[in-house]
Design a protein around this motif. Structure first.
Motif, mmCIF file in Angstrom:
data_model
loop_
_atom_site.group_PDB
_atom_site.id
_atom_site.type_symbol
_atom_site.label_atom_id
_atom_site.label_comp_id
_atom_site.label_asym_id
_atom_site.label_seq_id
_atom_site.Cartn_x
_atom_site.Cartn_y
_atom_site.Cartn_z
ATOM 1 N N SER A 1 0.857 -1.183 0.000
ATOM 2 C CA SER A 1 0.000 0.000 0.000
ATOM 3 C C SER A 1 0.893 1.233 0.000
ATOM 4 O O SER A 1 2.031 1.187 0.471
ATOM 5 N N THR A 2 0.374 2.317 -0.544
ATOM 6 C CA THR A 2 1.164 3.539 -0.693
ATOM 7 C C THR A 2 0.260 4.738 -0.947
ATOM 8 O O THR A 2 -0.891 4.581 -1.354
ATOM 9 N N ARG A 3 0.817 5.906 -0.746
ATOM 10 C CA ARG A 3 0.120 7.136 -1.120
ATOM 11 C C ARG A 3 0.455 7.535 -2.555
ATOM 12 O O ARG A 3 -0.295 8.259 -3.186
ATOM 13 N N ASN A 4 1.622 7.088 -3.060
ATOM 14 C CA ASN A 4 2.077 7.481 -4.392
ATOM 15 C C ASN A 4 2.425 6.218 -5.187
ATOM 16 O O ASN A 4 3.543 5.702 -5.082
ATOM 17 N N LEU A 5 1.480 5.737 -5.961
ATOM 18 C CA LEU A 5 1.638 4.466 -6.670
ATOM 19 C C LEU A 5 2.763 4.512 -7.696
ATOM 20 O O LEU A 5 3.570 3.577 -7.785
ATOM 21 N N GLU A 6 2.853 5.574 -8.466
ATOM 22 C CA GLU A 6 3.879 5.684 -9.501
ATOM 23 C C GLU A 6 5.287 5.648 -8.893
ATOM 24 O O GLU A 6 6.169 4.928 -9.366
#
Length: 95
Positions: free
Chosen positions: A19-24
């Protein structure tokens, strides 16, 4: 601020859930060997699935849930076979 839960398919065919806030940015980190110990040994990786969530807390909770799923259940999610998910649950398996 939104967040994502994601599934990567590694070069060896295994899956990694995160999981992440910034997928790229996170995908770039994984492919450069800086994402996790697990993925750094299984490069390259490709994004197989992602879902946007309302917060990082929700994304992290979903990540932990998916990490406990079988490979078959993860594949059903990746392939969009959402109706198959209940049947593939450990409780729902027959035989």
């Amino acid at each position: 601020m939104g967040a994502f839960v994601y599934i990567l398919e590694c070069a060896d065919g295994s899956f990694y859930v995160g999981s992440t806030r910034n997928l790229e940015l996170r995908l770039a980190q994984h492919n450069s060997g800086r994402g996790s110990v697990y993925t750094s040994a299984r490069l390259p990786v490709r994004l197989a699935y992602h879902q946007e969530c309302e917060s990082i807390d929700v994304a992290f909770a979903l990540e932990k849930r998916i990490q406990n799923w079988s490979r078959a259940k993860r594949l059903a999610l990746i392939e969009g076979r959402l109706d198959d998910l209940p049947m593939l649950s450990k409780k729902g398996r027959r035989g």
